[in-house]
Scaffold this motif. Structure first.
Motif, short mmCIF file in Angstrom:
data_model
loop_
_atom_site.label_atom_id
_atom_site.label_comp_id
_atom_site.label_asym_id
_atom_site.label_seq_id
_atom_site.Cartn_x
_atom_site.Cartn_y
_atom_site.Cartn_z
N ARG A 123 68.76 52.13 50.62
CA ARG A 123 69.35 50.80 50.84
C ARG A 123 70.23 50.49 49.63
O ARG A 123 69.79 50.73 48.50
N LYS A 124 71.43 50.02 49.87
CA LYS A 124 72.38 49.90 48.76
C LYS A 124 72.64 48.45 48.35
O LYS A 124 72.23 47.53 49.06
N PHE A 125 73.33 48.28 47.22
CA PHE A 125 73.67 46.93 46.75
C PHE A 125 74.61 46.27 47.75
O PHE A 125 75.65 46.85 48.10
N PRO A 126 74.26 45.05 48.18
CA PRO A 126 75.06 44.42 49.24
C PRO A 126 76.25 43.64 48.68
O PRO A 126 76.55 42.55 49.17
N ILE A 127 76.90 44.15 47.64
CA ILE A 127 78.03 43.39 47.09
C ILE A 127 79.30 44.23 47.08
O ILE A 127 79.25 45.46 47.02
N GLU A 128 80.40 43.50 47.14
CA GLU A 128 81.70 44.16 47.21
C GLU A 128 81.93 45.02 45.96
O GLU A 128 81.58 44.61 44.85
N GLY A 129 82.51 46.15 46.16
CA GLY A 129 82.89 46.99 45.01
C GLY A 129 81.79 47.93 44.54
O GLY A 129 82.04 48.80 43.70
N PHE A 209 65.85 37.09 40.24
CA PHE A 209 67.31 37.24 40.13
C PHE A 209 67.80 38.31 41.10
O PHE A 209 67.06 39.23 41.44
N GLN A 210 69.06 38.15 41.51
CA GLN A 210 69.69 39.16 42.36
C GLN A 210 71.04 39.52 41.76
O GLN A 210 71.59 38.74 40.99
N ILE A 211 71.56 40.65 42.17
CA ILE A 211 72.88 41.03 41.63
C ILE A 211 73.95 40.09 42.18
O ILE A 211 73.86 39.64 43.34
N ASN A 212 74.92 39.77 41.37
CA ASN A 212 76.00 38.88 41.79
C ASN A 212 77.36 39.61 41.74
O ASN A 212 78.14 39.51 42.67
N SER A 213 77.60 40.36 40.65
CA SER A 213 78.87 41.09 40.58
C SER A 213 78.75 42.24 39.59
O SER A 213 77.83 42.28 38.77
N ILE A 214 79.69 43.16 39.69
CA ILE A 214 79.75 44.29 38.76
C ILE A 214 81.11 44.24 38.08
O ILE A 214 82.14 44.08 38.75
N GLU A 215 81.10 44.34 36.76
CA GLU A 215 82.36 44.25 36.03
C GLU A 215 82.73 45.60 35.42
O GLU A 215 81.86 46.29 34.89
N GLY A 216 84.01 45.93 35.48
CA GLY A 216 84.49 47.20 34.91
C GLY A 216 85.57 47.78 35.79
O GLY A 216 85.64 47.46 36.98
N GLN A 217 86.39 48.63 35.19
CA GLN A 217 87.47 49.27 35.96
C GLN A 217 87.05 50.67 36.38
O GLN A 217 86.66 50.87 37.51
N ASP A 218 87.13 51.63 35.42
CA ASP A 218 86.74 53.00 35.75
C ASP A 218 85.26 53.22 35.57
O ASP A 218 84.68 54.15 36.12
N LYS A 219 84.67 52.38 34.69
CA LYS A 219 83.21 52.48 34.53
C LYS A 219 82.64 51.07 34.38
O LYS A 219 83.38 50.13 34.10
N ILE A 220 81.33 50.98 34.56
CA ILE A 220 80.70 49.66 34.49
C ILE A 220 80.60 49.19 33.04
O ILE A 220 80.21 49.96 32.16
N ILE A 225 74.06 38.49 37.24
CA ILE A 225 72.95 38.28 38.18
C ILE A 225 72.81 36.77 38.38
O ILE A 225 73.23 35.99 37.53
N LYS A 226 72.28 36.38 39.55
CA LYS A 226 72.10 34.94 39.75
C LYS A 226 70.68 34.66 40.22
O LYS A 226 70.05 35.46 40.91
#
Ligand SMILES: Cc1cc2nc3c(=O)[nH]c(=O)nc-3n(C[C@H](O)[C@H](O)[C@H](O)COP(=O)(O)OP(=O)(O)OC[C@H]3O[C@@H](n4cnc5c(N)ncnc54)[C@H](O)[C@@H]3O)c2cc1C
Length: 340
Positions: A123-129, A209-220, A225-226
């Motif tokens: 089951r994967k992270f349900p967020i864009e990107g 808490f749950q994941i909210n976004s991932i920041e980074g271009q080529d790597k994280i 989290i929210k």
């Protein structure tokens, strides 16, 4: 077109031991697996974790068990067809015709389905990107824990895998364990260890808490989290591990006209045959009253299914039960020194 006595679907521990049981009674098997490696769940989900209930083996890991099983079937020179999924099966006279995702055709009087939970997917992270970083910062399983040495890692999940890896990786990495509920659902003992490590400053816990976004271009670089009130926190991270369990996808097996019971294949306990003659199901994928989803149960199921395959593969011969200790035939097949 490849002709064989038995086509084994699934190179998990149970499929591997079935090859052994077929080999010692003189049957040839070909093995197909849609993963890129041999070992099923043991290799894909817990290669480094200790297993304590393989008979007469005090302790082994998913990886070492797989290695030993492979070593044990070496004399039979079995062909493995990896990265290949069995798509279709059809009956042709006394044989089954099996077609794979790479359009390879197998002809065999017997099929042993040792497909575990089917084509399982985490089951994967349900967020864009999130897909963008998959296997490049985001991981859903660990094949080499050394890769994570000295990294800043966020582990998501509240089950056994999340807790166990948080404990293990905290020995040499900076860990933040994030879970969407206050309580962990993994083993109480592991939850206690995790809380103790937090008190000792060896890892951080963020709940609920749950994941909210991932920041980074080529790597994280970081993640946010929210919490339940929508409050957002930023965490610097190199890697994100998600342990949300598996999606049980039976995949094409569901289309083969086999009886199914809650995504499992009912079998008789005499020889583990399904509702179709010459098709057997063993290991996690089969079900019967009292079924235990353990590797050792799958070994037993494979032993009986293999003997049943003999009847269809050698219709003109009579199967004779023999012990491995004393049978000359078996010794020859195993390539061991002749018995006295
Ligand atoms: C974290 C964890 C810890 C565990 N610990 C233990 C333990 O201590 N002791 C124990 O006894 N058990 C343990 N288990 C359970 C054990 O791993 C399973 O019972 C065992 O792996 C089942 O083996 P299997 O060969 O039936 O299936 P699997 O290991 O699931 O292998 C099935 C294989 O079939 C392949 N497949 C499926 N469909 C197709 C298709 N259509 N075409 C081609 N290939 C296909 C899959 O890719 C997979 O590789 C544990 C499980 C987990 C997740």
């Amino acid at each position: 077109m490849i002709k064989t006595d038995v086509l084994v679907i699934g190179a998990g521990p149970v499929g591997l031991f079935a090859v052994h049981q077929l080999g010692i009674i003189g049957l040839k098997a070909e093995v197909i697996d849609n993963l890129d490696k041999i070992g099923g769940q043991c290799i894909e989900l817990y290669p480094d974790k200790p297993i304590y209930d393989i008979p007469a083996v005090l302790e082994c890991t998913g990886e070492s068990l797989t290695k030993s099983l492979l070593e044990q079937i070496k004399p039979f020179k079995t062909n493995f067809h990896l990265n290949e999924r069995v798509q279709e099966i059809s009956k042709e006279k006394n044989n089954w015709k099996i077609k794979t995702s790479k359009d390879k055709i197998f002809i065999a009087p017997n099929i042993i389905i040792a497909g575990g939970v089917g084509s399982f997917e985490p089951r994967k992270f349900p967020i864009e990107g999130a897909e963008k970083f998959e296997n490049n910062g985001i991981y859903y399983s660990i094949s080499d824990k050394n890769y994570f040495k000295n990294k800043k890692i966020c582990i998501f999940g509240g089950g056994d895998s999340a807790l166990d890896w948080a404990i293990e990786l905290s020995k040499f990495a900076e860990i933040t364990l994030v879970h969407r509920r206050k309580e962990f659902r993994g083993a109480g003992h592991s939850a206690e260890i995790v809380k103790k490590l937090e008190k000792e400053g060896k890892l951080k816990i963020k709940t609920p808490f749950q994941i909210n976004s991932i920041e980074g271009q080529d790597k994280i670089n970081a993640i946010t989290i929210k919490d339940d009130d929508g409050e957002i926190e930023k965490i610097t991270a190199d890697c994100v591990l998600g342990f949300f369990g598996l999606i049980m996808k039976l995949g094409p097996i569901a289309e083969w006209g086999l009886n199914l019971e809650k995504k499992h294949i009912p079998v008789n306990v005499e020889n583990f045959q399904t509702n179709k003659g010459g098709i057997f199901a063993i290991g996690d994928i089969c079900t019967y009253p009292g079924k235990l989803k353990l590797i050792l149960s799958g070994f037993h199921e494979g032993a009986l299914a293999a003997r049943a395959c003999f009847k269809l593969a050698r219709p003109n011969e009579k199967y004779r039960f023999e012990f491995t200790t004393t049978s000359k035939n078996i010794h020859e097949r195993l390539g061991v020194k002749k018995s006295d």
